[in-house]
Design an enzyme around this catalytic site. Sequence first.
Site, PDB file in Angstrom:
ATOM      1  N   GLY A  73     -59.499 -15.211 -61.085  1.00  0.00           N
ATOM      2  CA  GLY A  73     -58.287 -16.014 -61.213  1.00  0.00           C
ATOM      3  C   GLY A  73     -58.251 -17.075 -60.128  1.00  0.00           C
ATOM      4  O   GLY A  73     -59.293 -17.497 -59.602  1.00  0.00           O
ATOM      5  N   GLY A  74     -57.041 -17.474 -59.748  1.00  0.00           N
ATOM      6  CA  GLY A  74     -56.881 -18.507 -58.721  1.00  0.00           C
ATOM      7  C   GLY A  74     -57.589 -18.161 -57.435  1.00  0.00           C
ATOM      8  O   GLY A  74     -57.980 -19.054 -56.668  1.00  0.00           O
TER       9      GLY A  74
ATOM     10  N   GLY B  13     -83.124 -47.168 -60.978  1.00  0.00           N
ATOM     11  CA  GLY B  13     -81.978 -46.780 -60.155  1.00  0.00           C
ATOM     12  C   GLY B  13     -82.227 -45.461 -59.440  1.00  0.00           C
ATOM     13  O   GLY B  13     -81.697 -45.215 -58.356  1.00  0.00           O
ATOM     14  N   ALA B  14     -83.060 -44.620 -60.056  1.00  0.00           N
ATOM     15  CA  ALA B  14     -83.319 -43.315 -59.445  1.00  0.00           C
ATOM     16  C   ALA B  14     -84.108 -43.467 -58.143  1.00  0.00           C
ATOM     17  O   ALA B  14     -83.956 -42.663 -57.216  1.00  0.00           O
ATOM     18  CB  ALA B  14     -84.071 -42.416 -60.424  1.00  0.00           C
TER      19      ALA B  14
HETATM   20  C1  HXC Z   1     -51.792  -5.012 -56.363  1.00  0.00           C
HETATM   21  C2  HXC Z   1     -53.805  -4.097 -56.884  1.00  0.00           C
HETATM   22  C3  HXC Z   1     -54.246  -5.323 -57.398  1.00  0.00           C
HETATM   23  C4  HXC Z   1     -53.351  -6.426 -57.340  1.00  0.00           C
HETATM   24  C5  HXC Z   1     -55.826  -3.903 -57.610  1.00  0.00           C
HETATM   25  N1  HXC Z   1     -54.808  -3.240 -57.050  1.00  0.00           N
HETATM   26  N2  HXC Z   1     -55.492  -5.175 -57.852  1.00  0.00           N
HETATM   27  N3  HXC Z   1     -52.581  -3.933 -56.374  1.00  0.00           N
HETATM   28  N4  HXC Z   1     -52.139  -6.225 -56.818  1.00  0.00           N
HETATM   29  N5  HXC Z   1     -53.688  -7.617 -57.796  1.00  0.00           N
HETATM   30  C6  HXC Z   1     -54.778  -1.857 -56.611  1.00  0.00           C
HETATM   31  C7  HXC Z   1     -54.713  -0.862 -57.743  1.00  0.00           C
HETATM   32  O1  HXC Z   1     -53.378  -0.654 -58.092  1.00  0.00           O
HETATM   33  C8  HXC Z   1     -55.317   0.379 -57.092  1.00  0.00           C
HETATM   34  O2  HXC Z   1     -54.375   0.954 -56.221  1.00  0.00           O
HETATM   35  C9  HXC Z   1     -56.398  -0.209 -56.212  1.00  0.00           C
HETATM   36  O3  HXC Z   1     -56.026  -1.576 -55.995  1.00  0.00           O
HETATM   37  C10 HXC Z   1     -57.745  -0.187 -56.825  1.00  0.00           C
HETATM   38  O4  HXC Z   1     -57.669  -0.744 -58.116  1.00  0.00           O
HETATM   39  P1  HXC Z   1     -58.309  -0.049 -59.407  1.00  0.00           P
HETATM   40  O5  HXC Z   1     -57.726  -0.735 -60.581  1.00  0.00           O
HETATM   41  O6  HXC Z   1     -58.183   1.421 -59.310  1.00  0.00           O
HETATM   42  O7  HXC Z   1     -59.835  -0.431 -59.196  1.00  0.00           O
HETATM   43  P2  HXC Z   1     -60.913  -0.785 -60.289  1.00  0.00           P
HETATM   44  O8  HXC Z   1     -60.832   0.184 -61.416  1.00  0.00           O
HETATM   45  O9  HXC Z   1     -62.190  -0.895 -59.534  1.00  0.00           O
HETATM   46  O10 HXC Z   1     -60.492  -2.221 -60.859  1.00  0.00           O
HETATM   47  C11 HXC Z   1     -60.505  -3.351 -60.037  1.00  0.00           C
HETATM   48  C12 HXC Z   1     -59.803  -4.506 -60.724  1.00  0.00           C
HETATM   49  C13 HXC Z   1     -58.413  -4.084 -61.186  1.00  0.00           C
HETATM   50  C14 HXC Z   1     -60.661  -4.982 -61.920  1.00  0.00           C
HETATM   51  C15 HXC Z   1     -59.749  -5.663 -59.714  1.00  0.00           C
HETATM   52  O11 HXC Z   1     -57.761  -3.468 -60.089  1.00  0.00           O
HETATM   53  C16 HXC Z   1     -57.577  -5.208 -61.648  1.00  0.00           C
HETATM   54  O12 HXC Z   1     -57.727  -5.708 -62.778  1.00  0.00           O
HETATM   55  N6  HXC Z   1     -56.605  -5.631 -60.805  1.00  0.00           N
HETATM   56  C17 HXC Z   1     -55.688  -6.668 -61.135  1.00  0.00           C
HETATM   57  C18 HXC Z   1     -56.375  -7.978 -61.102  1.00  0.00           C
HETATM   58  C19 HXC Z   1     -55.435  -9.118 -61.321  1.00  0.00           C
HETATM   59  O13 HXC Z   1     -55.007  -9.374 -62.450  1.00  0.00           O
HETATM   60  N7  HXC Z   1     -54.988  -9.744 -60.211  1.00  0.00           N
HETATM   61  C20 HXC Z   1     -54.143 -10.858 -60.235  1.00  0.00           C
HETATM   62  C21 HXC Z   1     -55.040 -12.024 -60.503  1.00  0.00           C
HETATM   63  S1  HXC Z   1     -54.173 -13.513 -60.499  1.00  0.00           S
HETATM   64  P3  HXC Z   1     -54.437   2.496 -55.794  1.00  0.00           P
HETATM   65  O14 HXC Z   1     -53.214   2.660 -54.981  1.00  0.00           O
HETATM   66  O15 HXC Z   1     -54.443   3.253 -57.064  1.00  0.00           O
HETATM   67  O16 HXC Z   1     -55.682   2.672 -55.021  1.00  0.00           O
HETATM   68  C22 HXC Z   1     -54.456 -14.079 -59.022  1.00  0.00           C
HETATM   69  C23 HXC Z   1     -53.786 -15.352 -58.840  1.00  0.00           C
HETATM   70  C24 HXC Z   1     -54.094 -15.940 -57.546  1.00  0.00           C
HETATM   71  O17 HXC Z   1     -55.101 -13.559 -58.192  1.00  0.00           O
HETATM   72  C25 HXC Z   1     -53.508 -17.266 -57.589  1.00  0.00           C
HETATM   73  C26 HXC Z   1     -53.809 -18.026 -56.403  1.00  0.00           C
HETATM   74  C27 HXC Z   1     -53.503 -19.432 -56.632  1.00  0.00           C
END
Ligand code: HXC
Length: 517
Positions: free
Chosen positions: A173-174, A407-408
């Site tokens: 993502g971002g 040009g290259a």
């Molecule tokens: C809060 C998060 C998190 C998040 C993971 N965790 N991502 N908590 N915010 N974005 C936490 C989980 O709840 C979990 O907590 C621990 O981290 C490990 O995650 P798992 O899911 O158990 O791990 P895994 O199965 O390895 O999967 C990893 C993952 C998945 C693929 C990254 O966690 C996931 O899809 N997370 C969300 C990704 C996402 O959509 N993020 C937002 C993106 S948008 P516990 O307590 O159980 O250990 C973004 C915008 C930025 O980033 C913009 C900037 C401009």
Amino acid sequence: MAMTTKEKLERLRQTKARLAAGGGDKRIAKQHDLGKLTARERIALLFDPETIQEMFLFAQHRNVNFGMMGKEMPGDGVVTGVGAVGGRQAFFASQDFTVSGGSVGEMHADKICQTMEMALKSGAPLVFINDSGGARIQEGIDALSGYGRIFYRHVLLSGVVPQISIIAGPCAGGAAYSPALMDFIIMVEGTGELFITGPQVIKQVTGEDISAADLGGVFAQMSSGVVHLMAKDDQDALRLCQKLLSFLPSNNLEDPPDFGGGELVFAPDAYLDRVIPDNPRDPYDIKDIILRVVDDGDFLEIQDHFALNAVVGFARINGRTVGVVANQPAVMAGVLDIDSSDKISRHVRFCNAFNIPLVTFVDVPGFMPGIQQERGGIIRHGAKMLFSYSAATVPKITVLLRKAYGGAYLAMCGKDLGSDRVAAWPTAEVAVMGPEGAVNIVYRDQIKSAEDPKAAREKFINEYREQFANPFVGGSRNLIDDIIEPKDTRRYLSLALESLRTKRDIRPQKKHGLIPM
Ligand code: HXC
């Protein structure tokens, strides 16, 4: 009764140990099972022993939503600080996936931002190891703001200190725009994941069913040109980071480190006299030449899966870093297209920003013809090369190996783009276009009316090559400083680099030029 000093000391020790343990044994075991090191294991491998000073270990989030109040997150999911790599200071942020998935909240971002500001003030590189689920969902706009503050600081640091990103886990993502704003991205095969839009969303929007690896795996992002260096595992990524840093100065006011003893070493290399095939249409591998000219055959190629018709990277000559740029005759005859123009321009600008002399090897038949290239904006992209070479004030040395057409020829840092030295091999052919194309235009009528048009054309091609496609015309116009025997190339470069060490090139003050984007 208040705590005794001894008890306070004990409390400090226990707190530090608890926080340093990150997300606990179970999550650490999961990290290891995936083949990943922990945030602290990574920095321990990257930095010289006993040099790491960690900062902001005690940071805690202050989110009260979603039952988060009071929930301890050791270090808020990122380890930050400073240490020495090969004896030189570098600041680091290493995301801890075992703590809330390394997600970025307000304090997590604040740690990174403060570290970046210290890197800027100290004039030391920043290494950012990414392993994170992205913006911490529970913190909403505070998490987004955190990313915004990080992006802003990447731009402040850009061109002042080198910024290296390691993708050692998810970075989607971002969040992907943090590495994108840094100078180099090293990505780990298998565990690194880098994309803007995930496979599920792509499926919803476009119906395309694509795997995460195909979308954001290391091979996908190496061939897109987003990632610069590919690593087999975490250890390999950290080694690559150390190697890359070894070529770079700590900041834009320093020269790169000097590993030479001050002595110039340049024995002739007879192999180079034989490397260009007799037939100008035959390919050869430019890396053969690069490896034989630089110190110890040690060349760190950058973006070696992207725009393979151009080769860029870092090497040393007599212990001092040079930025190498070359056409690759073994791929599409070394033609310049959109991607290779972008690849070269970016490398030239990086080297210029960090006082790294440029050595350019030329064997280029021209810019790539075709509707795809025109529609894709080859004019805009090719112009980046003219712009970045002309704007570069570091020493610029050009070696014309074979074709240097149109040009290259200019875009590959011809004399008129401010090259400080241009040497040509006797095999060099500098011309507006290749002999085959040129005679079709210049001798069109004569070829048409000849008894044997094919033979006539062949004769004109040979004449043209004799007359124009050689280095002596350029030599006679002072556009080529010297025509050298290929075996003496290292000697030429060594002496030229030595004479340019004190080069000064002062340009008019301006806010910034307008490089075509
Ligand atoms: C809060 C998060 C998190 C998040 C993971 N965790 N991502 N908590 N915010 N974005 C936490 C989980 O709840 C979990 O907590 C621990 O981290 C490990 O995650 P798992 O899911 O158990 O791990 P895994 O199965 O390895 O999967 C990893 C993952 C998945 C693929 C990254 O966690 C996931 O899809 N997370 C969300 C990704 C996402 O959509 N993020 C937002 C993106 S948008 P516990 O307590 O159980 O250990 C973004 C915008 C930025 O980033 C913009 C900037 C401009």
